[in-house]
Design a protein around this motif. Structure first.
Motif, short mmCIF file in Angstrom:
data_model
loop_
_atom_site.label_atom_id
_atom_site.label_comp_id
_atom_site.label_asym_id
_atom_site.label_seq_id
_atom_site.Cartn_x
_atom_site.Cartn_y
_atom_site.Cartn_z
N LYS A 199 0.82 -1.22 0.00
CA LYS A 199 0.00 0.00 0.00
C LYS A 199 0.85 1.27 0.00
N ILE A 200 2.17 1.11 -0.07
CA ILE A 200 3.08 2.26 -0.03
C ILE A 200 3.74 2.40 -1.39
N ARG A 201 3.78 3.63 -1.91
CA ARG A 201 4.43 3.93 -3.17
C ARG A 201 5.22 5.23 -3.05
N CYS A 202 6.29 5.31 -3.83
CA CYS A 202 7.09 6.53 -3.85
C CYS A 202 7.37 6.89 -5.31
N TYR A 203 7.28 8.19 -5.62
CA TYR A 203 7.64 8.69 -6.95
C TYR A 203 8.69 9.77 -6.77
N ALA A 204 9.93 9.42 -7.15
CA ALA A 204 11.05 10.35 -7.04
C ALA A 204 11.28 10.97 -8.41
N VAL A 205 10.92 12.24 -8.55
CA VAL A 205 11.01 12.95 -9.83
C VAL A 205 12.34 13.69 -9.89
N ALA A 206 13.09 13.50 -10.97
CA ALA A 206 14.45 14.04 -11.08
C ALA A 206 15.24 13.69 -9.83
N PRO A 207 15.41 12.38 -9.57
CA PRO A 207 15.88 11.94 -8.25
C PRO A 207 17.34 12.25 -7.97
N ALA A 208 17.60 12.52 -6.70
CA ALA A 208 18.97 12.65 -6.21
C ALA A 208 19.53 11.27 -5.93
N ARG A 209 20.83 11.11 -6.06
CA ARG A 209 21.49 9.85 -5.72
C ARG A 209 21.64 9.82 -4.20
N CYS A 210 20.80 9.03 -3.54
CA CYS A 210 20.68 9.14 -2.09
C CYS A 210 20.85 7.81 -1.35
N MET A 211 21.03 6.68 -2.06
CA MET A 211 21.16 5.40 -1.37
C MET A 211 22.08 4.48 -2.15
N SER A 212 22.68 3.52 -1.44
CA SER A 212 23.59 2.57 -2.08
C SER A 212 22.82 1.64 -3.00
N LEU A 213 23.56 0.95 -3.88
CA LEU A 213 22.94 0.17 -4.94
C LEU A 213 22.07 -0.96 -4.40
N ASN A 214 22.51 -1.62 -3.32
CA ASN A 214 21.71 -2.72 -2.79
C ASN A 214 20.35 -2.24 -2.29
N LEU A 215 20.28 -1.03 -1.71
CA LEU A 215 19.00 -0.48 -1.27
C LEU A 215 18.16 -0.03 -2.46
N ALA A 216 18.82 0.55 -3.48
CA ALA A 216 18.09 1.00 -4.66
C ALA A 216 17.37 -0.15 -5.34
N VAL A 217 18.02 -1.34 -5.37
CA VAL A 217 17.40 -2.51 -5.98
C VAL A 217 16.39 -3.16 -5.03
#
Length: 442
Positions: A199-217
């Motif tokens: 039930k949770i969604r996020c939309y990052a528009v023009a996103p900043a690089r804010c997390m390591s690759l393992n979290l991004a995936v």
């Protein structure tokens, strides 16, 4: 003389190689093999962009005619004076038509000192979180924001029969806060009335690089990043704090970043667990073609990339204009309209460029991306993979390693730890300052 001539030839050849790679690399190359997004999955994006854009407006009670914001559904609007610099301005909006509770966060304000302080509150590898690394200042802002609004969001979700989805959205600086806020909400759903992950969604528009690759995936099933063609921010690996220290010489900085990243091997990038990336599933809007003038009907490509996640800055005159929320909103609307018109047409000719066929579900794509990350031995924290590359990293970050040995332990937190512990770890300084103010004589 012969040796000197040989050295000059090698240097010239290296410069020509760099210039060739940089000049020939265009924004559309990053997603050339990705599958095309479908109408159903992309449908919320223009609407969410409109919600974010409304945060920039001073008068939400009398919105412009182009705005789809209904003032009656606006639950709360928080400005800089109310956040006291702890977070960018935001709104909480109850969308009954689409059954969404939207928390939308605006992007960087160039004249607000508090936004710069948030960006500068970070060092490479400073903040461990949920088995990876994140931007410390943005995490601190996300924790504060959720602690401030958790009761409001909880009441909205519970009072509407728990049928609504919780949507966190942001642009630029706000996209980083929204992304980290989403990770916290997923792991602390009890703070929002027990809301489940789906039930949770996020939309990052023009996103900043804010997390390591393992979290991004790992969180690609709940976080969606929207990138317009040549946007520089999702591509630059230079820490956000360094970018905005050099804001008045940004073209010079981007050029130097291009020069450096061209010669950094892909494997070395993947082995560094502290390297930050744009979060989640990527939606790349392509509207310009190589050596072609003007804009074309925008095409939306999507994937959960592991390698090549917008690793190279594009030398383009549109690198900064593609970052503007108003342009992104306009192009997402055009892209969705193109999808709607094309959904009823039958394509009888094969495409000129063969792309990955989307025969899998979104869930299967997410699972495959995580398996790919595991197969590449992408570390979750500082492991042997980093140690192999570590002597060079330690020499360039030696001062920070000493500081981290004494201070990171108290600042690091696991996303599944108790909420009070997370607050104490991330907001420790603010809590201590508040106690001192409370105990000081009037």
């Amino acid at each position: 003389m012969a040796v000197a001539g040989g050295v000059e030839f090698v240097l010239a050849l290296g410069c020509m190689r760099w210039a060739w790679k940089r000049c020939m690399h265009v924004g559309s190359d990053d997603s050339a093999s990705w599958a095309s997004a479908t109408k159903d999955e992309f449908e919320p994006v223009p609407r969410i962009c409109s919600r974010i854009l409304s945060v920039y407006k001073n008068d939400t009670e009398n919105p412009q005619s182009s705005s789809s914001l209904d003032p009656k559904c606006l639950i709360k609007r928080v400005i800089y004076e109310q956040t006291l610099g702890r977070a960018p301005p935001y709104i909480i909006y109850l969308d009954h038509e689409h059954k969404e509770i939207v928390l939308a966060i605006r992007g960087l304000n160039l004249i607000k000192e508090s936004d710069y302080k948030m960006l500068l509150d970070n060092k490479l590898g400073m903040q461990k979180f949920d088995g990876g690394y994140v931007h410390h200042g943005l995490l601190k802002s996300a924790v504060w924001l959720l602690n401030e609004e958790k009761e409001t969001l909880k009441d909205l979700w519970v009072n509407n029969g728990k049928e609504y989805s919780m949507v966190f959205a942001g642009h630029s600086l706000g996209s980083g806060v929204a992304s980290l806020l989403t990770i916290i909400a997923v792991n602390h759903g009890d703070q929002l009335g027990g809301i489940p992950r789906n039930k949770i969604r996020c939309y990052a528009v023009a996103p900043a690089r804010c997390m390591s690759l393992n979290l991004a995936v790992k969180y690609a099933d709940v976080i969606n990043s929207i990138v317009l063609q040549d946007d520089f921010l999702p591509r630059t690996t230079t820490p956000l704090e360094d970018i905005f220290k050099s804001i008045f010489c940004l073209p010079c900085l981007l050029f130097l970043v291009c020069l450096r990243d061209t010669f950094v091997p892909e494997g070395r990038k993947l082995r560094d667990p502290r390297r930050l990336y744009a979060p989640g599933r990527m939606y790349h809007i392509v509207e310009r073609k190589f050596c072609r003038c003007g804009r074309f009907p925008p095409e939306v490509r999507t994937a959960i990339p592991v390698e090549g996640r917008f690793e190279h800055i594009v030398l383009s005159c549109n690198a900064t204009s593609d970052h503007a929320i108003i342009w992104i909103k306009s192009e997402t609307e055009k892209a969705l309209q193109t999808m709607v018109e094309g959904s009823s047409e039958t394509i009888v000719t094969p495409p000129k460029i063969q792309k990955l066929q989307r025969l899998q579900t979104l869930e299967k794509e997410h699972q495959d991306a995580m398996e790919r990350a595991v197969s590449l031995n992408i570390p979750h924290t500082e492991t042997e993979a980093e140690t192999q590359d570590g002597k060079e990293a330690e020499s360039s970050h030696g001062d920070h390693e000493g500081e981290k040995a004494s201070g990171t332990k108290s600042e690091s937190s696991n996303a599944r730890s108790k909420w009070d512990e997370l607050l104490n770890n991330v907001l420790q300084k603010d809590i201590q300052a508040a106690k001192e103010d409370a105990n000081s004589p009037k």
